[in-house]
Design a protein around this motif. Sequence first.
Motif, mmCIF file in Angstrom:
data_model
loop_
_atom_site.group_PDB
_atom_site.id
_atom_site.type_symbol
_atom_site.label_atom_id
_atom_site.label_comp_id
_atom_site.label_asym_id
_atom_site.label_seq_id
_atom_site.Cartn_x
_atom_site.Cartn_y
_atom_site.Cartn_z
ATOM 1 N N ARG A 75 22.996 59.189 44.219
ATOM 2 C CA ARG A 75 22.391 58.203 43.307
ATOM 3 C C ARG A 75 23.075 57.920 41.927
ATOM 4 N N GLN A 76 23.543 59.143 41.467
ATOM 5 C CA GLN A 76 24.089 59.201 40.172
ATOM 6 C C GLN A 76 25.683 58.808 40.253
ATOM 7 N N PHE A 77 26.369 59.606 41.105
ATOM 8 C CA PHE A 77 27.801 59.441 41.305
ATOM 9 C C PHE A 77 28.445 58.494 42.284
ATOM 10 N N GLN A 78 27.691 58.138 43.141
ATOM 11 C CA GLN A 78 27.990 57.335 44.373
ATOM 12 C C GLN A 78 29.336 57.579 44.959
ATOM 13 N N SER A 79 29.524 59.068 45.074
ATOM 14 C CA SER A 79 30.546 59.623 45.650
ATOM 15 C C SER A 79 30.735 59.801 47.242
ATOM 16 N N PRO A 80 31.551 59.583 47.953
ATOM 17 C CA PRO A 80 31.744 59.515 49.321
ATOM 18 C C PRO A 80 31.476 61.263 49.926
ATOM 19 N N MET A 81 32.059 62.026 48.975
ATOM 20 C CA MET A 81 31.614 63.441 49.187
ATOM 21 C C MET A 81 30.211 63.929 49.064
ATOM 22 N N THR A 82 29.470 63.329 48.215
ATOM 23 C CA THR A 82 28.176 63.688 48.028
ATOM 24 C C THR A 82 27.482 62.956 49.297
ATOM 25 N N LEU A 83 27.697 61.705 49.791
ATOM 26 C CA LEU A 83 27.185 61.120 50.974
ATOM 27 C C LEU A 83 27.699 61.704 52.093
ATOM 28 N N GLY A 84 28.499 62.583 52.291
ATOM 29 C CA GLY A 84 28.998 63.239 53.200
ATOM 30 C C GLY A 84 28.247 64.552 53.384
ATOM 31 N N LEU A 85 27.769 65.313 52.335
ATOM 32 C CA LEU A 85 27.209 66.329 52.223
ATOM 33 C C LEU A 85 25.570 66.043 52.675
ATOM 34 N N LEU A 86 25.180 64.925 52.046
ATOM 35 C CA LEU A 86 23.808 64.517 52.360
ATOM 36 C C LEU A 86 23.652 64.238 53.873
ATOM 37 N N THR A 87 24.711 63.587 54.578
ATOM 38 C CA THR A 87 24.455 63.350 55.736
ATOM 39 C C THR A 87 24.582 64.704 56.920
ATOM 40 N N PHE A 88 25.497 65.525 56.231
ATOM 41 C CA PHE A 88 25.554 66.865 56.947
ATOM 42 C C PHE A 88 24.176 67.777 56.764
ATOM 43 N N ALA A 89 23.512 67.705 55.663
ATOM 44 C CA ALA A 89 22.352 68.326 55.737
ATOM 45 C C ALA A 89 21.129 67.629 56.338
ATOM 46 N N VAL A 90 21.240 66.256 56.600
ATOM 47 C CA VAL A 90 20.204 65.456 57.382
ATOM 48 C C VAL A 90 20.543 65.889 58.797
ATOM 49 N N VAL A 91 21.635 66.016 59.152
ATOM 50 C CA VAL A 91 22.278 65.883 60.623
ATOM 51 C C VAL A 91 21.616 67.421 61.134
ATOM 52 N N LEU A 92 22.008 68.259 60.311
ATOM 53 C CA LEU A 92 21.725 69.723 60.548
ATOM 54 C C LEU A 92 20.264 70.078 60.535
ATOM 55 N N ALA A 93 19.609 69.323 59.669
ATOM 56 C CA ALA A 93 18.046 69.737 59.630
ATOM 57 C C ALA A 93 17.453 69.039 61.014
ATOM 58 N N VAL A 94 17.769 67.861 61.541
ATOM 59 C CA VAL A 94 17.448 67.250 62.667
ATOM 60 C C VAL A 94 17.496 68.297 63.701
ATOM 61 N N GLU A 95 18.848 68.886 64.003
ATOM 62 C CA GLU A 95 19.137 69.866 64.720
ATOM 63 C C GLU A 95 18.215 70.980 64.902
ATOM 64 N N ASN A 96 17.954 71.612 63.649
ATOM 65 C CA ASN A 96 17.047 72.466 63.667
ATOM 66 C C ASN A 96 15.365 72.283 63.974
ATOM 67 N N VAL A 97 15.298 71.124 63.500
ATOM 68 C CA VAL A 97 13.868 70.459 63.902
ATOM 69 C C VAL A 97 13.996 70.377 65.452
ATOM 70 N N ILE A 98 14.817 69.924 66.089
ATOM 71 C CA ILE A 98 14.803 69.882 67.538
ATOM 72 C C ILE A 98 14.906 71.437 68.078
ATOM 73 N N ALA A 99 15.607 72.451 67.674
ATOM 74 C CA ALA A 99 15.461 73.778 68.087
ATOM 75 C C ALA A 99 14.054 74.213 67.971
ATOM 76 N N LEU A 100 13.277 73.799 66.915
ATOM 77 C CA LEU A 100 11.955 74.355 66.804
ATOM 78 C C LEU A 100 10.950 73.772 67.964
ATOM 79 N N TYR A 101 11.341 72.454 68.160
ATOM 80 C CA TYR A 101 10.506 71.710 69.352
ATOM 81 C C TYR A 101 10.875 72.559 70.626
ATOM 82 N N PHE A 102 12.199 72.941 70.900
ATOM 83 C CA PHE A 102 12.433 73.671 72.035
ATOM 84 C C PHE A 102 11.841 74.931 72.265
#
Length: 96
Positions: A31-58
């Motif tokens: 939000r502060q810098f509007q950098s594509p790198m930070t957007l990529g890092l944010l996307t990485f965190a969300v995707v990996l969190a979803v993978e871990n939530v799915i693992a917990l479900y299983f």
Amino acid sequence: MTPWLMAATALSGLNVLLLAALAVIWGRNYRQFQSPMTLGLLTFAVVLAVENVIALYFFFSMGMLYADSGTAQAAVLAMRTLQFIALVVLTAVTAR
């Protein structure tokens, strides 16, 4: 649930917490810098969190997938442990 899978489940839960912290930090930075790198890092965190939530479900709903194989249980625990170590390091570096 075996001790191996209980440990893997706990590590998945901790991974979700670490990823949530990283997502908050990277979200603020984006939000502060509007950098594509930070957007990529944010996307990485969300995707990996979803993978871990799915693992917990299983782990809770389909623990029998690993029930007959001690080798598979040890491998799942090893992968969750490696991911946890990587996220601890990444979180420590990011929080500085």
